[in-house]
Design an enzyme around this catalytic site. Structure first.
Site, PDB file in Angstrom:
ATOM      1  N   GLY A   1       0.829  -1.198   0.000  1.00 51.69           N
ATOM      2  CA  GLY A   1       0.000   0.000   0.000  1.00 51.69           C
ATOM      3  C   GLY A   1       0.858   1.239   0.000  1.00 51.69           C
ATOM      4  O   GLY A   1       2.074   1.185  -0.260  1.00 51.69           O
ATOM      5  N   ALA A   2       0.231   2.373   0.334  1.00 51.51           N
ATOM      6  CA  ALA A   2       0.932   3.649   0.257  1.00 51.51           C
ATOM      7  C   ALA A   2       2.097   3.730   1.235  1.00 51.51           C
ATOM      8  O   ALA A   2       3.119   4.349   0.942  1.00 51.51           O
ATOM      9  CB  ALA A   2      -0.053   4.787   0.522  1.00 51.51           C
ATOM     10  N   TYR A   3       1.961   3.090   2.394  1.00 54.15           N
ATOM     11  CA  TYR A   3       2.971   3.280   3.428  1.00 54.15           C
ATOM     12  C   TYR A   3       3.760   2.013   3.763  1.00 54.15           C
ATOM     13  O   TYR A   3       4.596   2.038   4.661  1.00 54.15           O
ATOM     14  CB  TYR A   3       2.311   3.816   4.709  1.00 54.15           C
ATOM     15  N   GLY A   4       3.512   0.908   3.085  1.00 55.40           N
ATOM     16  CA  GLY A   4       4.269  -0.276   3.455  1.00 55.40           C
ATOM     17  C   GLY A   4       3.918  -1.501   2.640  1.00 55.40           C
ATOM     18  O   GLY A   4       3.056  -1.475   1.757  1.00 55.40           O
ATOM     19  N   VAL A   5       4.632  -2.590   2.957  1.00 56.78           N
ATOM     20  CA  VAL A   5       4.456  -3.882   2.291  1.00 56.78           C
ATOM     21  C   VAL A   5       4.091  -4.907   3.359  1.00 56.78           C
ATOM     22  O   VAL A   5       4.612  -4.876   4.472  1.00 56.78           O
ATOM     23  CB  VAL A   5       5.748  -4.299   1.561  1.00 56.78           C
ATOM     24  N   VAL A   6       3.188  -5.836   3.015  1.00 62.73           N
ATOM     25  CA  VAL A   6       2.795  -6.902   3.943  1.00 62.73           C
ATOM     26  C   VAL A   6       3.377  -8.223   3.439  1.00 62.73           C
ATOM     27  O   VAL A   6       3.193  -8.596   2.276  1.00 62.73           O
ATOM     28  CB  VAL A   6       1.265  -7.006   4.069  1.00 62.73           C
TER      29      VAL A   6
ATOM     30  N   LYS B   1       3.539  -6.515   8.520  1.00 63.29           N
ATOM     31  CA  LYS B   1       3.473  -5.265   7.764  1.00 63.29           C
ATOM     32  C   LYS B   1       4.743  -4.473   8.024  1.00 63.29           C
ATOM     33  O   LYS B   1       5.094  -4.194   9.173  1.00 63.29           O
ATOM     34  CB  LYS B   1       2.247  -4.453   8.180  1.00 63.29           C
TER      35      LYS B   1
ATOM     36  N   ASP C   1     -12.201   3.703   5.926  1.00 59.36           N
ATOM     37  CA  ASP C   1     -11.837   3.001   4.690  1.00 59.36           C
ATOM     38  C   ASP C   1     -12.418   1.593   4.705  1.00 59.36           C
ATOM     39  O   ASP C   1     -11.742   0.619   4.378  1.00 59.36           O
ATOM     40  CB  ASP C   1     -10.321   2.956   4.529  1.00 59.36           C
TER      41      ASP C   1
END
Length: 292
Positions: free
Chosen positions: A16-21, A41, A136
């Protein structure tokens, strides 16, 4: 490897915008017969702006505060290594609700639809009781287990503890309420701020339609969308264009009230769903329905 080799990051589950899972294997908890997996995350801390750090801190704080609910993804622990945060979360092997909707997992299963939607409602009610508003809510942010029978709310990246917000356009276009969209319907929000609880309730209405009809009612709740423009002039429209019961159509009118102060409350919504006898059209009604 992170946490001194305890967790092995195996593959990317999403970003996503702020990180990877990542999917992670827990060497400490795993046995030969029972491997233990978590979702991790990864949030980059170095090189991000103070504003982005503030958003990250808010996301972690609000998620941790509420993660003890059975229908909210648990935050097990937060690690800080090499200028990054690693948030250890529940791993849900069935993926998100969007993928199950695409596979029509819930289609026509009235009992399952009611059970799953009540679980989502329980999670949102719990958040609101703690003064947390998700902002969201959508199938991509609802994770699934037990073949879609157990659902868990995830992704607190846009969550807030503000009862009224000026962050217009915050959320996903299919799911946000008209008063959250700028500049449309600004007359409904006198002080330039929209009520975040009522915005969540609007999103829940769209999710309920997703579960029952496997589609969205409109692309965006503003006058540029043909379907929504017609709905804003005649609030019974959804009963004419979707295969839903008259009971559900009446409930949707209360969820999708254009004036947020007139919108149904979470408690009223839950009571209505519990009492709901039929979500979709019966086979008899479908046979009589005129194609549009």
């Amino acid at each position: 490897h992170i946490e001194q080799g305890r967790l092995i990051l195996l593959s990317i589950l999403g970003s996503g915008a702020y990180g990877v899972v990542y999917l992670a294997y827990d060497c400490l908890l795993s046995t030969r017969s029972t491997p233990a997996y978590f979702a991790v995350k990864c949030l980059i801390r170095e090189g991000v702006t103070p504003r982005e750090k503030k958003f990250q801190d808010r996301e972690l704080a609000l998620h941790q505060t509420s993660s003890d609910h059975p229908n909210i993804v648990t935050v097990h622990r937060i690690l800080e290594e090499d200028g990054m945060f690693f948030v250890v979360l529940d791993y849900c092997p069935d993926g998100d609700m969007f993928s199950l909707l695409t596979d029509r997992r819930y289609h026509g299963d009235e009992t399952l639809i009611k059970s799953v939607f009540l679980q989502i409602l329980d999670a949102v009610e719990y958040l609101h009781s703690k003064g947390i508003y998700h902002r969201d809510l959508k199938p991509e942010n609802i994770l699934c287990a037990d073949d879609g029978r157990h659902v868990l709310l995830a992704d607190f990246g846009l969550a807030t503890n503000e009862r009224r917000s000026s962050d217009v356009g915050c959320g996903s276009s299919f799911y946000i309420s008209p008063e959250c969209i700028n500049p449309y319907f600004s007359s409904l929000v006198a002080d330039g701020k929209y009520p975040t609880a009522q915005n969540d309730i609007w999103s829940l209405g769209v999710i309920l339609i997703n579960l029952v009809c496997s589609r969205n009612p409109w692309r965006v709740a503003c006058p540029t969308d043909d379907t929504f423009r017609l709905y804003s002039k005649r609030n019974g429209l959804l009963g004419d264009i979707l295969p839903i019961s008259s009971e559900l159509n009446d409930l949707l009118k209360r969820i999708f009230s254009l004036n947020p102060s007139h919108r149904i409350s979470l408690k009223e919504l839950r009571d209505s769903v519990v009492k709901m006898r039929q979500f979709g059209m019966s086979e008899k009604d479908l046979a009589k329905a005129n194609p549009i």
